[in-house]
Scaffold this active site. Structure first.
Site, PDB file in Angstrom:
ATOM      1  N   ASP A 291       0.736  -1.246  -0.112  1.00 40.90           N
ATOM      2  CA  ASP A 291       0.061   0.061  -0.015  1.00 40.90           C
ATOM      3  C   ASP A 291       1.006   1.155  -0.030  1.00 40.90           C
ATOM      4  O   ASP A 291       2.136   0.992   0.372  1.00 40.90           O
ATOM      5  CB  ASP A 291      -0.926  -0.149   1.157  1.00 40.90           C
ATOM      6  CG  ASP A 291      -2.002   1.173   1.172  1.00 40.90           C
ATOM      7  OD1 ASP A 291      -2.471   1.590   0.060  1.00 40.90           O
ATOM      8  OD2 ASP A 291      -2.169   1.591   2.293  1.00 40.90           O
ATOM      9  N   TYR A 466      -5.006   4.472   0.766  1.00 43.41           N
ATOM     10  CA  TYR A 466      -6.218   3.666   0.678  1.00 43.41           C
ATOM     11  C   TYR A 466      -5.894   3.021  -0.907  1.00 43.41           C
ATOM     12  O   TYR A 466      -6.601   2.993  -1.697  1.00 43.41           O
ATOM     13  CB  TYR A 466      -7.289   4.511   0.451  1.00 43.41           C
ATOM     14  CG  TYR A 466      -7.552   5.426   1.463  1.00 43.41           C
ATOM     15  CD1 TYR A 466      -7.647   5.359   2.698  1.00 43.41           C
ATOM     16  CD2 TYR A 466      -7.633   6.865   1.132  1.00 43.41           C
ATOM     17  CE1 TYR A 466      -7.627   6.297   3.811  1.00 43.41           C
ATOM     18  CE2 TYR A 466      -7.523   7.806   2.001  1.00 43.41           C
ATOM     19  CZ  TYR A 466      -7.672   7.655   3.403  1.00 43.41           C
ATOM     20  OH  TYR A 466      -7.624   8.556   4.393  1.00 43.41           O
ATOM     21  N   HIS A 467      -4.824   2.368  -1.061  1.00 47.12           N
ATOM     22  CA  HIS A 467      -4.136   1.798  -2.508  1.00 47.12           C
ATOM     23  C   HIS A 467      -3.518   0.191  -2.183  1.00 47.12           C
ATOM     24  O   HIS A 467      -2.647  -0.023  -2.450  1.00 47.12           O
ATOM     25  CB  HIS A 467      -3.046   2.505  -3.028  1.00 47.12           C
ATOM     26  CG  HIS A 467      -3.532   4.090  -3.448  1.00 47.12           C
ATOM     27  ND1 HIS A 467      -2.598   5.071  -3.719  1.00 47.12           N
ATOM     28  CD2 HIS A 467      -4.778   4.421  -3.657  1.00 47.12           C
ATOM     29  CE1 HIS A 467      -3.082   6.043  -4.005  1.00 47.12           C
ATOM     30  NE2 HIS A 467      -4.291   5.683  -3.889  1.00 47.12           N
ATOM     31  N   PRO A 468      -4.265  -0.542  -1.268  1.00 49.91           N
ATOM     32  CA  PRO A 468      -3.868  -1.838  -1.055  1.00 49.91           C
ATOM     33  C   PRO A 468      -3.905  -2.880  -2.185  1.00 49.91           C
ATOM     34  O   PRO A 468      -4.702  -2.658  -2.862  1.00 49.91           O
ATOM     35  CB  PRO A 468      -5.053  -2.438   0.235  1.00 49.91           C
ATOM     36  CG  PRO A 468      -5.956  -1.573  -0.198  1.00 49.91           C
ATOM     37  CD  PRO A 468      -5.715  -0.312  -0.674  1.00 49.91           C
TER      38      PRO A 468
END
Length: 541
Positions: A291, A466-468
Site C-alpha cells: 500500500d 487507500y491503495h492496498p
C-alpha cells in the site's frame, strides 16, 4: 440458482466483469454485493468522499493491527461496501501508473502484462470529451475529466514546483508521468463516475444479469478441486448458487484473500488453526500486501480562499451548494487531489519515486472537521514501497474483519524515501510562487528540522492513502496465488480479478489499474469460454 458465472463483489472490478460478461446475452451471470445500492446522494457528489469515510452503511471501516513502525498505532482503512465499491467512496483521482510498473510485471514472468499489452485496456475503459493524444480513450464507459475550475493555490503549487525544475504536466497518464499539474478525475459534468454508474447501471437492463445486494458471501463451495458455487447470506437467510463455468472473486485486496481463506484456500497452518478444512494449501493467499504510505503537511493561508473558508459560514455553505446545483462547479466538484506531482527525490533516480497531493482545504485527518483557519494541505506518498504486509482471517466467522498488517516503513529505503519526499514538500511550499499564500506551516511546524525529526513525524501522523494491492498476487514463484490468466493455482473454475492480483502496487492511485485488470480479465474469461465451447463442439462432432 444456476449460473454460468458468479461474481463476488460489485466493486470496481466486479462491475466491469458484470458488464462485459453479460454483454452478448449468452451467459447467465450472478453479481453478489455485501453492501447496498449506491443511493446515498453523497456518493455522487465528488467532494462527498469526505462524508463517506465515516459512514458504516457504505464503508467497511476496517482498522489495521498495531503498526510497529508507527508507534503501535492502528491505521483506519476504509473500503467501499456499496455498489461500485471503492470507486463509489474514493477520491476520484485517475492515475494509471508508470510504464515501468507493468514492464516489471512482465519481466517477472507475467506474460501479457507489459505496458504495451495493457495500454489498450486503459484506453478501452475511458470516456473523455475528446482524444488529445494516442494515450487517451473516448469510447469507453468510464468518464475521465479535467476538473472544471482552476484554483490560485494550485497554480502557485505548480509554479513553485517549476522553480525546482519539475516540469508542468497536463496529463499524468500520457507519454510521461513525471511533472506537476492538475489531476484528472473519474467524474462527468460535476458528478462522480463510479464503476457502478459507468459499467453496472447500463448492464442491469439485461435479463441475463442478476444482482443481489446486502448479500455477504460466506464461502466458495468446491467439488474436489473445482469451484462449484457459493453460499451467501442476506439477513438471517443463507442462500446457495451454482456456477457451471467459473466463480470470479472480485472482493478487493482485503476481502478476496479473506474469503479464500474462509473457503479452505490459503496457508494450511492458518486454516487448520481456525478449524477450516483445507481444500488447497496456497501459502501466498493474504501475503504480499502493499500500500502507499501517506503523510500530510498543513499550511495556514494568507487569504480566505480555501474550502475551510467556504465551510466556515452559513452563507459560504449555501453558496457552495447553489454553485454546484446550478452550475456543477465550485468546491463540491473537487477530488482528493486537486493538483499534484510525480517527482524524483534524487536526480540520479531513473523515474519518479514520490507522488505529491495538493488540496485547497485542511484537516487533521480525512473525514474529520476542517480547521477553523484558512488552510491547505500538501501531502506525500512513496510510490514503490519495499515493505509488505498481510491479510489474515481472525476466525472462521465471515462477519469478523480480517487482521490487516501493512508494515509501513519496515525497510531503511522506505524510511529514506519518506524523509526525502517530506523535505521536498517543504521546499516547494517555501518557493517564491507560494510565498504570497503561506502564512505559516501549521504541521509539522518548526519543531521538525532533522531527518530524524521528519521520520518521527511520519511515524506520528502517517497513514494509508487507500491503495492496498497484491494479497493474491500473480506470478511464477511458490508464493504467487494466480497465474497470468488470473486462475487460482491448483484449482479449476476459480479466478481472482481485482487489485489483489497485482504483483506489486503501481506508481500512483490504483483504481484505474484495477479497472484495467478487470477489462483484461474479462477478455481472457471470454476467450477461454470460446475455446471451451469450440472444444466441446469438436468432441460432439
Amino acid at each position: 440458482m444456476d449460473y454460468d458465472y458468479i461474481i463476488i463483489g460489485a466493486g470496481s472490478a466486479g462491475c466491469v466483469l458484470a458488464n462485459r460478461l453479460s454483454a452478448d446475452g449468452r451467459f447467465k451471470v450472478l453479481l453478489l454485493e455485501a453492501g447496498p445500492r449506491d443511493t446515498n446522494p453523497w456518493i455522487h457528489v465528488p467532494l462527498g468522499y469526505g462524508k463517506l469515510f465515516a459512514m458504516p452503511s457504505v464503508n467497511w471501516m476496517y482498522q489495521s493491527e498495531p503498526e510497529p513502525e508507527l508507534n503501535g498505532r492502528r491505521v483506519f482503512s476504509p473500503r467501499g461496501k456499496v455498489l461500485g465499491g471503492c470507486s463509489s467512496i474514493n477520491g476520484l483521482v485517475h492515475i494509471r501508473g508508470q510504464r515501468e510498473d507493468f514492464d516489471t510485471w512482465a519481466r517477472q514472468g507475467n506474460a501479457g502484462w507489459s505496458y504495451d499489452e495493457v495500454l489498450p485496456y486503459f484506453i478501452k475503459s475511458e470516456k473523455r470529451v475528446r482524444r488529445e493524444s494516442e494515450y487517451q480513450g473516448t469510447d469507453g464507459p468510464l468518464a475521465v475529466s479535467e476538473l472544471p475550475d482552476k484554483h490560485p493555490l494550485c497554480d502557485a503549487f505548480i509554479a513553485a514546483a517549476g522553480e525546482l525544475g519539475i516540469a508542468r504536466n497536463d496529463d499524468f497518464n500520457g507519454a510521461l508521468q513525471e511533472g506537476a499539474g492538475y489531476y484528472h478525475t473519474t467524474s462527468w459534468r460535476g458528478r462522480r463516475a463510479s464503476c457502478a454508474v459507468a459499467y453496472l447501471k447500463p448492464a442491469l437492463r439485461r435479463d441475463n444479469l442478476h444482482l443481489r445486494t446486502n448479500a455477504l458471501t460466506t464461502r466458495i463451495r468446491f467439488h474436489g478441486l473445482r469451484a462449484a458455487g457459493v453460499e451467501y447470506r442476506i439477513g438471517d437467510q443463507v442462500h446457495s448458487a451454482n456456477a457451471h463455468r467459473e466463480v470470479l472473486l472480485s472482493a478487493g485486496a482485503f476481502n478476496s484473500p479473506q474469503l479464500l481463506q474462509l473457503s479452505g484456500v490459503g496457508p494450511r497452518a492458518l486454516l487448520e488453526s481456525h478449524g477450516i478444512g483445507v481444500v488447497r494449501d496456497v501459502p501466498g493467499v493474504g501475503g504480499g500486501l502493499q500500500d502507499h504510505f501517506y503523510v500530510r503537511t498543513v499550511w495556514k493561508c494568507t487569504r480566505p480562499l480555501t474550502v475551510n473558508d467556504d465551510m466556515a459560514t452559513l452563507f459560504g455553505r449555501i453558496g457552495m451548494g447553489l454553485r454546484y446545483v446550478l452550475l456543477r462547479r465550485g468546491p463540491l466538484t473537487v477530488s482528493a487531489g486537486y493538483a499534484g506531482a510525480f517527482v524524483r527525490t534524487h536526480a540520479q533516480l531513473p523515474r519518479p519515486d514520490v507522488q505529491l497531493y495538493f488540496i485547497n482545504f485542511s484537516t487533521d485527518r480525512m473525514g474529520t472537521t476542517l480547521h477553523p483557519f484558512s488552510g491547505f494541505t500538501a501531502s506525500m506518498s512513496p510510490l514503490r514501497p519495499q515493505s509488505r504486509g498481510s491479510v489474515r482471517i481472525r476466525s472462521a466467522d465471515p462477519g469478523e474483519p480480517p487482521a490487516i498488517r501493512y508494515n509501513y516503513l519496515n525497510t531503511p529505503d522506505d524510511q529514506r524515501t519518506a524523509i526525502a519526499g517530506l523535505k521536498l514538500v517543504r521546499q516547494i511550499m517555501s518557493g517564491a510562487a507560494m510565498k504570497p499564500f503561506v502564512l505559516a506551516e501549521h504541521a509539522p511546524g518548526e519543531r521538525v528540522r532533522s531527518d530524524e525529526d521528519w521520520l518521527d513525524y511520519a511515524r506520528e501522523v502517517g497513514s494509508t492513502v487507500y491503495h492496498p494491492t497484491s494479497t493474491c498476487r500473480m506470478g511464477q514463484d511458490p508464493l504467487s496465488v494466480v497465474d497470468v490468466r488470473l486462475r487460482v493455482r491448483g484449482l479449476a473454475g476459480l479466478r481472482v480479478v481485482d487489485a489483489s492480483v497485482m504483483p506489486s502496487v503501481v506508481s500512483g492511485n490504483t483504481n484505474a489499474a484495477t479497472v484495467m485488470v478487470a477489462e483484461k480479465g474479462a477478455d481472457m474469461i471470454l476467450e477461454d469460454a470460446r475455446t471451451y465451447s469450440t472444444a466441446q463442439t469438436g468432441q460432439t462432432n
